[in-house]
Write an enzyme that holds these catalytic residues in place. Structure first.
Site, PDB file in Angstrom:
ATOM      1  N   ARG A  54       5.131 -12.477   9.937  1.00  0.00           N
ATOM      2  CA  ARG A  54       5.841 -11.249   9.593  1.00  0.00           C
ATOM      3  C   ARG A  54       7.131 -11.145  10.394  1.00  0.00           C
ATOM      4  O   ARG A  54       7.283 -11.764  11.450  1.00  0.00           O
ATOM      5  CB  ARG A  54       4.949 -10.023   9.803  1.00  0.00           C
ATOM      6  N   GLU A  83       0.886  -1.167   0.000  1.00  0.00           N
ATOM      7  CA  GLU A  83       0.000   0.000   0.000  1.00  0.00           C
ATOM      8  C   GLU A  83       0.923   1.216   0.000  1.00  0.00           C
ATOM      9  O   GLU A  83       1.787   1.321   0.879  1.00  0.00           O
ATOM     10  CB  GLU A  83      -0.794   0.039   1.314  1.00  0.00           C
ATOM     11  N   LYS A 111       3.950   0.719   9.651  1.00  0.00           N
ATOM     12  CA  LYS A 111       4.038   1.973   8.908  1.00  0.00           C
ATOM     13  C   LYS A 111       3.322   3.115   9.640  1.00  0.00           C
ATOM     14  O   LYS A 111       3.770   4.249   9.606  1.00  0.00           O
ATOM     15  CB  LYS A 111       3.447   1.796   7.505  1.00  0.00           C
TER      16      LYS A 111
HETATM   17  P1  ATP Z   1       2.584  -2.263   8.138  1.00  0.00           P
HETATM   18  O1  ATP Z   1       1.921  -3.226   9.075  1.00  0.00           O
HETATM   19  O2  ATP Z   1       4.014  -2.023   8.422  1.00  0.00           O
HETATM   20  O3  ATP Z   1       1.836  -1.004   7.930  1.00  0.00           O
HETATM   21  P2  ATP Z   1       1.456  -3.427   5.851  1.00  0.00           P
HETATM   22  O4  ATP Z   1       1.223  -4.876   5.945  1.00  0.00           O
HETATM   23  O5  ATP Z   1       0.279  -2.563   5.991  1.00  0.00           O
HETATM   24  O6  ATP Z   1       2.656  -3.027   6.770  1.00  0.00           O
HETATM   25  P3  ATP Z   1       1.724  -3.370   3.051  1.00  0.00           P
HETATM   26  O7  ATP Z   1       2.153  -2.238   2.229  1.00  0.00           O
HETATM   27  O8  ATP Z   1       0.322  -3.809   3.000  1.00  0.00           O
HETATM   28  O9  ATP Z   1       2.154  -3.040   4.508  1.00  0.00           O
HETATM   29  O10 ATP Z   1       2.693  -4.601   2.810  1.00  0.00           O
HETATM   30  C1  ATP Z   1       3.065  -5.101   1.561  1.00  0.00           C
HETATM   31  C2  ATP Z   1       3.447  -6.541   1.728  1.00  0.00           C
HETATM   32  O11 ATP Z   1       4.510  -6.662   2.668  1.00  0.00           O
HETATM   33  C3  ATP Z   1       2.302  -7.340   2.258  1.00  0.00           C
HETATM   34  O12 ATP Z   1       2.206  -8.533   1.515  1.00  0.00           O
HETATM   35  C4  ATP Z   1       2.652  -7.604   3.688  1.00  0.00           C
HETATM   36  O13 ATP Z   1       2.127  -8.808   4.121  1.00  0.00           O
HETATM   37  C5  ATP Z   1       4.173  -7.606   3.649  1.00  0.00           C
HETATM   38  N1  ATP Z   1       4.718  -7.197   4.943  1.00  0.00           N
HETATM   39  C6  ATP Z   1       4.446  -6.067   5.622  1.00  0.00           C
HETATM   40  N2  ATP Z   1       5.091  -6.041   6.810  1.00  0.00           N
HETATM   41  C7  ATP Z   1       5.808  -7.184   6.866  1.00  0.00           C
HETATM   42  C8  ATP Z   1       6.691  -7.755   7.836  1.00  0.00           C
HETATM   43  N3  ATP Z   1       6.964  -7.129   8.987  1.00  0.00           N
HETATM   44  N4  ATP Z   1       7.244  -8.948   7.568  1.00  0.00           N
HETATM   45  C9  ATP Z   1       6.980  -9.575   6.404  1.00  0.00           C
HETATM   46  N5  ATP Z   1       6.165  -9.102   5.458  1.00  0.00           N
HETATM   47  C10 ATP Z   1       5.582  -7.924   5.675  1.00  0.00           C
HETATM   48 MG    MG Z   2      -1.341  -3.840   4.716  1.00  0.00          MG
END
Ligand code: ATP
Ligand code: MG
Length: 564
Positions: A263, A37, A273
């Protein structure tokens, strides 16, 4: 073979993909995607997902898409899209022409929604957001059906069209899937599919005033692209039945297989984020690429290499169970990588002047210094040696404590690549008692670092020539938080409470050997005995020398912790 060509260590997801290929599922094809995102910068957790998705594609002759899941116009910015593309490329991955945006599918999502309304599987609800929450129930209490759930297909189609036309203000209506308000899975209790949002989108402008929810967009985007393995983090496990329901009810040809993994969490930092946005917006750090942040751009500015990050992602593996990885492992991976390839130089961070009383005034010798003992091909260089030198303040003690083997009055030590010197006197500021300089003698017979009579010294110090060395600023970093898990703040406390007030130390009077005169931004060196240092991407320009300490030579932190 490079570490990237070897691919990620085999893991349970690779095993599933491999079995699918053997069974000729999806005609033996593999298509993954990395779906950020664009509402913040990428962090090291994303790197895990990038290595996994692009790595699987590489290993199984497949392709990996970069898709921006840009369904929330209020939190997304072009700046984030640009940085994400830059970071993925920098990490060493290439999406070729496979760049996609969920917003490109807005028209399709709209058609999907209309299709479900016509099927009697979606309805316009006019409860308020609070009421919807209240009606939703809890894990122990089933939900209640909205009074609007029985609207006719015609009425739903009419209202949804008028929502799209902009007739209603934000929050007055939503489109919901008609599933089961008594489901044990809260995600299945008639989740919202569309909401009214009179907001401009960074790509579609003002074309839309209704936007699909992430849950209505994500799975369908995967299906539209023909993703075979839709890999995501564990928190989406409970969403899988919903994604499956949408794809089945929409009768889409492609049904991606969702696989969840744990994660990445790291000690002494935060990975969400939402929280990173706060650190930047509230000025706790300088910007998204502050070298103390776990963002990819922060790690890059700090001096981390793509190789070290990929190595780290390979070592931590992929599991089904959440865990927290020690930051020391990430640093270890960097040390290993830089040890092989960082050129060695001498730099003095906290200078103490040394005058060699028996060294001829005006004489300068060019001494040979090894560029990298790990890499003979790196050769050697010359460093100037003269009567006045700088050594580290920490390498001298007027009254040496036990086990301090470095320089002290009357004691002899070796200067790296140079001579043995002996401290014969101390010049102090009469008023403050501060040590201004050391008077020493050198033994001309010890050039090259050995005494012909075989006598030994217990320490070798790094040094620079006072007149030839270059002034520099060096920034030392330590953990951004004082707690291993700052996200687990105690009641009434905010994670920012645990910010380490000493995470940044700026040293402005440092001296570097003259070979660093034209150090290019982002070049990385080992400052002998001190650690690895990276020329700052932004500030090491225009004749200014500014370095960031990437990592110390040994893990000082773990030692300090053990002592405490
Ligand atoms: P955050 O929780 O940090 O805001 P998010 O999951 O909302 O992260 P996205 O932009 O949706 O962030 O993530 C893009 C991809 O990265 C998704 O497939 C998500 O599952 C993966 N991802 C995000 N954070 C992690 C993490 N800490 N470890 C592994 N994969 C991750
Ligand atoms: Mg997300």
């Amino acid at each position: 073979m490079t570490e990237q060509e070897k691919g990620p260590a085999s893991n349970f997801i690779a095993a599933i993909v491999s079995a699918d290929i053997r069974a000729n599922k999806n005609d033996g094809k593999v298509m993954t995607r990395f779906p950020p995102e664009p509402n913040g910068y990428l962090h090291i957790g994303h790197a895990k997902s990038i290595c996994l998705n692009f790595g699987l594609a590489q290993d199984f002759n497949g392709v990996c898409n970069l898709r921006f899941d840009d369904t929330n116009p209020t939190k997304e910015e072009q700046q984030y899209i640009d940085s994400i593309k830059e970071d993925v490329r920098w990490l060493g991955f290439d999406w070729r022409d496979r760049l996609y945006f969920a917003s490109d599918y807005f028209e399709k999502f709209y058609e999907f929604a209309v299709y479900l309304i016509k099927k009697g599987k979606a309805y316009v609800d006019s409860l308020s957001a609070d009421e919807i929450r209240e009606y939703r129930g809890t894990l122990t209490r089933p939900g209640r059906e909205s009074t609007y759930r029985q609207r006719s297909v015609e009425e739903n189609l009419d209202l949804f069209e008028r929502m799209k036309q902009g007739e209603f203000p934000d929050g007055t209506h939503v489109l919901r899937a008609k599933i089961n308000m008594a489901s044990g899975n809260l995600n299945m209790r008639d989740p919202v599919m569309y909401r009214i949002l009179h907001a401009s989108h960074h790509r579609t402008g003002n074309t839309w005033c209704i936007y699909p929810m992430y849950d209505f967009a994500h799975g369908q985007s995967d299906a539209i692209e023909g993703i075979t393995h839709s890999i995501c983090t564990l928190e989406f496990e409970d969403h899988r039945p919903l994604y499956d329901w949408f794809i089945d009810e929409l009768e889409l040809a492609c049904h991606p297989q969702q696989i969840e993994f744990a994660r990445l969490n790291l000690t002494y930092t935060i990975m969400s984020k939402r929280k990173l946005v706060r650190l930047v917006a509230e000025g706790h750090v300088q910007d998204w690429d502050d070298p103390r942040l776990p963002t990819i751009s922060g790690l890059r500015r700090r001096g981390f290499t793509p190789e070290a990050i990929r190595d780290f992602c390979g070592r931590i593996g992929v599991a089904k169970k959440d865990s927290t990885v020690d930051m020391a492992l990430l640093e270890h991976c960097l040390r290993e990588d830089l040890n092989k390839r960082a050129p060695r130089v001498m730099a003095v961070l906290k200078p103490l002047k040394v005058v060699l009383e028996n060294y001829p005034e005006g004489q300068v010798e060019e001494l040979d210094a090894v560029n990298n003992p790990e890499d003979p091909a790196a050769g050697s260089r010359k460093v100037p040696f003269a009567r006045e030198l700088y050594i580290e303040q920490d390498d001298f003690m007027e009254e040496p404590v036990k086990k301090f083997f470095r320089l002290a009055p009357g004691r002899e030590v070796r200067l790296r690549y140079g001579y043995f010197i002996t401290c014969t006197g101390i010049k102090k500021d009469d008023a403050t008692g501060e040590i201004l300089e050391l008077r020493c003698t050198y033994d001309p017979a010890t050039r090259g670092g050995n005494a012909p009579d075989g006598r030994k010294v217990k320490a070798t110090l790094h040094w620079v020539s006072a007149q030839h060395s270059l002034p520099a600023e060096v920034r030392l970093y330590s953990h951004l938080f004082t707690r291993e898990n700052p996200a687990a703040a105690e009641e009434g406390e905010d994670f920012t409470t645990y910010i380490n007030p000493e995470s940044l130390e700026i040293l402005s009077g440092c001296r570097l050997e003259p070979n660093l005169a034209d150090a290019r931004p982002e070049s990385i060196y080992q400052f002998e005995r001190l650690g690895y240092f990276c020329a700052d991407r932004h500030d090491c320009t225009g004749g200014r020398l500014v370095f960031n300490r990437s990592v110390t030579l040994r893990d000082a932190w773990t030692k300090i912790k053990k002592k405490a």
